[in-house]
Enzyme design. Structure first.
Site, mmCIF file in Angstrom:
data_model
loop_
_atom_site.group_PDB
_atom_site.id
_atom_site.type_symbol
_atom_site.label_atom_id
_atom_site.label_comp_id
_atom_site.label_asym_id
_atom_site.label_seq_id
_atom_site.Cartn_x
_atom_site.Cartn_y
_atom_site.Cartn_z
ATOM 1 N N ASP A 83 -1.451 6.251 7.602
ATOM 2 C CA ASP A 83 -0.609 5.207 8.198
ATOM 3 C C ASP A 83 0.481 4.797 7.213
ATOM 4 O OD1 ASP A 83 -3.223 2.777 7.851
ATOM 5 O OD2 ASP A 83 -1.514 3.079 6.534
ATOM 6 N N ASP A 85 3.328 2.075 5.782
ATOM 7 C CA ASP A 85 3.737 0.683 5.635
ATOM 8 C C ASP A 85 5.124 0.653 5.009
ATOM 9 O OD1 ASP A 85 1.134 -0.455 6.418
ATOM 10 O OD2 ASP A 85 0.429 0.517 4.597
ATOM 11 N N ASP A 164 -2.305 -5.458 -4.434
ATOM 12 C CA ASP A 164 -3.620 -5.520 -5.073
ATOM 13 C C ASP A 164 -3.756 -4.580 -6.276
ATOM 14 O OD1 ASP A 164 -3.559 -3.416 -3.236
ATOM 15 O OD2 ASP A 164 -5.360 -4.016 -2.154
HETATM 16 P P1 ATP Z 1 -5.297 2.570 3.723
HETATM 17 O O1 ATP Z 1 -4.264 2.293 4.778
HETATM 18 O O2 ATP Z 1 -5.457 3.979 3.348
HETATM 19 O O3 ATP Z 1 -6.570 1.856 3.970
HETATM 20 P P2 ATP Z 1 -3.513 0.973 2.118
HETATM 21 O O4 ATP Z 1 -3.401 0.823 0.641
HETATM 22 O O5 ATP Z 1 -2.303 1.457 2.833
HETATM 23 O O6 ATP Z 1 -4.764 1.903 2.367
HETATM 24 P P3 ATP Z 1 -3.336 -1.318 3.817
HETATM 25 O O7 ATP Z 1 -4.411 -2.251 4.199
HETATM 26 O O8 ATP Z 1 -2.680 -0.486 4.838
HETATM 27 O O9 ATP Z 1 -3.978 -0.403 2.685
HETATM 28 O O10 ATP Z 1 -2.258 -2.180 3.046
HETATM 29 C C1 ATP Z 1 -0.989 -1.671 2.694
HETATM 30 C C2 ATP Z 1 -0.573 -2.186 1.330
HETATM 31 O O11 ATP Z 1 -0.497 -3.611 1.352
HETATM 32 C C3 ATP Z 1 -1.561 -1.880 0.220
HETATM 33 O O12 ATP Z 1 -1.347 -0.605 -0.331
HETATM 34 C C4 ATP Z 1 -1.279 -2.965 -0.768
HETATM 35 O O13 ATP Z 1 -0.125 -2.682 -1.507
HETATM 36 C C5 ATP Z 1 -0.968 -4.150 0.123
HETATM 37 N N1 ATP Z 1 -2.165 -4.955 0.405
HETATM 38 C C6 ATP Z 1 -2.990 -4.829 1.458
HETATM 39 N N2 ATP Z 1 -3.987 -5.721 1.427
HETATM 40 C C7 ATP Z 1 -3.788 -6.442 0.312
HETATM 41 C C8 ATP Z 1 -4.465 -7.539 -0.281
HETATM 42 N N3 ATP Z 1 -5.564 -8.045 0.278
HETATM 43 N N4 ATP Z 1 -3.957 -8.047 -1.415
HETATM 44 C C9 ATP Z 1 -2.841 -7.537 -1.970
HETATM 45 N N5 ATP Z 1 -2.170 -6.534 -1.465
HETATM 46 C C10 ATP Z 1 -2.622 -5.966 -0.332
HETATM 47 MG MG MG Z 2 -2.007 1.538 4.891
#
Ligand code: ATP
Ligand code: MG
Length: 466
Positions: A83, A85, A164
């Site tokens: 996915d 972002d 994070d």
């Molecule tokens: P995946 O989609 O593979 O689970 P992801 O890292 O893309 O992993 P997402 O939940 O889609 O996770 O979040 C996108 C981005 O937003 C993260 O990579 C991070 O930079 C930020 N992020 C998400 N949740 C948090 C949080 N709780 N605290 C700080 N930053 C966050």
């Molecule tokens: Mg993501």
């Protein structure tokens, strides 16, 4: 460019090392490192067309537009991102005005979803420091440091440091296809280290879900937690009790249904996080030696199904996660003289309502979950028309799979699963023969004396039993 990319895929860590060397960040913390397109392997072919459309439209309207987070991290690790972002300096309203197919969502964290068929691109505005007063009360913190709302806009640097993990703070710039690394994330990708940005205890307190994300990424990416990121976990685990149950439901699905459930589960146990999500289950482990094995079996089969792209349902997983406490309560009710069927119903009711205080399981999953439990009592009863009726139940397949789990976990003697397997695959003649073989003490049901007594009461029980 293509050459660099193939080289990267063969040996991602090596290649990045050769690009960036191994020198440490200068004293005073990480500095921004911009990696030009020729020096990294993230090509546009790896990215979704929809994500690229969003980036280009923002860029052409004069905004900054970056891909950020998991997609860049995964692409650098040679994995297909799933996915996408987008981070931008456009405000949610500006984003919404640019995309007809968009929707503003979230209160705690306002973002815009841009939809292309089944694909959703999440677009967020750069966040600033929550403590700063930007004239509006748009960031809000609880007494114990938890961020309740977080909608202060800021610069890309601020945005990066509010993310994070270092490996999640990598930004791919659509203006020149470079990657901006604000927190030494590339170094941590090379050494397969999961490291929180900033002071870990503060960052966990701000958002306790980061503790769950830590173990989820460690399991999924096969990374080690950095020592300082790992250290506060056990002590801060109880902070998870403050997180709204609806958010924990979403997070639980990510923990257990992303194809690395077994590994994630073990890390949750190691760091004392699991009892904060499923307190009654953790307690049941002490009395029921098989209860944990049921969960491990369920997670292992879920992982296999995810890897083979087969559908998985939260109902089945939650049925396994809560089966231990359900059994404990059912036994207690039966010891008080309640017959098995109402005892199971009362136990289910109680366990579910307790669990909802921690994780909100939507009805569309909790109802089938309870069907799976109820059917466990029907599966041993096969005489007369019962086997045929049970076979027709819409949740039969899940209940049968659940029965196999219980056998594999050593909760009940094997045998009944095998019988049902034969029955499902048999023609009518063979089914009759199998039914003839059912005698008074099928595996998984109470002993013969009890059964006979219950059979005599059949007219009374019949309605609730069919
Ligand atoms: P995946 O989609 O593979 O689970 P992801 O890292 O893309 O992993 P997402 O939940 O889609 O996770 O979040 C996108 C981005 O937003 C993260 O990579 C991070 O930079 C930020 N992020 C998400 N949740 C948090 C949080 N709780 N605290 C700080 N930053 C966050
Ligand atoms: Mg993501």
């Amino acid at each position: 460019m293509i050459k660099g990319f193939t080289r990267f895929l063969q040996s991602p860590g090596e290649h990045l090392k050769s690009l960036f060397g191994t020198q440490d960040a200068p004293a005073g913390g990480p500095v921004l490192r911009i990696i030009p397109r020729e020096e990294h392997p993230v090509s546009r072919q790896l990215l979704s067309d929809s994500a690229l459309k969003v980036l280009y439209r923002l860029h052409n309207a004069g905004f900054e537009a970056f891909l950020v987070g998991g997609c860049i991290r995964d692409a650098l690790l040679g994995r297909q991102p799933k996915d996408f972002d987008v981070a931008t300096d456009a405000t949610p309203e500006e984003i919404r005005d640019l995309f007809r197919n968009s929707r503003l969502i979230g209160r705690r964290f306002r973002i815009v979803h841009v939809r292309f068929g089944r694909e959703v691109i999440e677009v967020t505005t750069f966040r600033g420091k929550p403590g700063e007063d930007h004239g509006q009360h748009i960031a809000h913190q609880s007494d114990d440091g938890m961020l309740l709302r977080d909608n202060v806009w800021g610069s890309i640097e601020e945005d990066a440091l509010r993310r994070d993990f270092t490996i999640n703070a990598l930004y791919y710039n659509i203006a020149d296809f470079s990657i901006h690394d604000f927190a030494d994330g590339v170094r941590d990708i090379e050494s397969r280290t999961l490291r929180l940005i900033g002071d870990p205890a503060t960052r966990y307190r701000e958002d306790p879900v980061r503790m769950l994300r830590a173990v989820r990424f460690a399991a999924k990416l096969d990374f080690e937690l950095d020592g300082t990121t790992e250290a506060p976990l056990e002590e801060l685990a109880p902070q998870l009790l403050q997180v709204p149950p609806a958010r924990l439901f979403d997070e639980t699905l990510k923990l257990f249904m992303s194809g690395h459930g077994v590994a994630t589960y073990h890390l949750l146990r190691d760091y004392g996080l699991f009892p904060m999500l499923f307190p009654e289950t953790a307690e049941a482990f002490e009395e029921l030696p098989w209860a944990e094995a049921v969960i491990e079996q369920a997670l292992a089969s879920t992982d296999q199904r995810v890897q083979r792209d087969r559908p998985v349902t939260p109902a089945f997983l939650f049925a396994a996660l809560l089966w231990g406490p359900v059994q404990l309560h059912q036994r207690a009710h039966e010891a008080d003289g309640m017959p098995p069927i109402p005892a199971l119903q009362a136990a289910s009711q109680r366990v579910v309502s307790r669990q909802l205080q921690h994780i909100s399981i939507p009805k569309r999953f909790s109802l089938p979950m309870r069907d799976i439990w109820d059917l466990q009592q029907r599966l041993p009863k096969r005489r007369g028309k019962r086997a045929f009726q049970t076979r027709e139940h819409p949740r039969f397949r899940a209940a049968y799979d659940f029965l196999l789990l219980r056998e594999a976990a050593g909760e009940i003697e094997p045998g009944l699963g095998e019988w049902w397997n034969a029955f499902q695959n048999a023609d009518e003649h063979e089914q009759r023969r199998l039914l003839g073989k059912v005698d008074v003490d099928p595996a998984g049901s109470p002993g013969p004396r009890k059964r006979r007594r219950r059979r005599r009461r059949k007219p009374q029980n019949a309605p609730s039993d069919s």
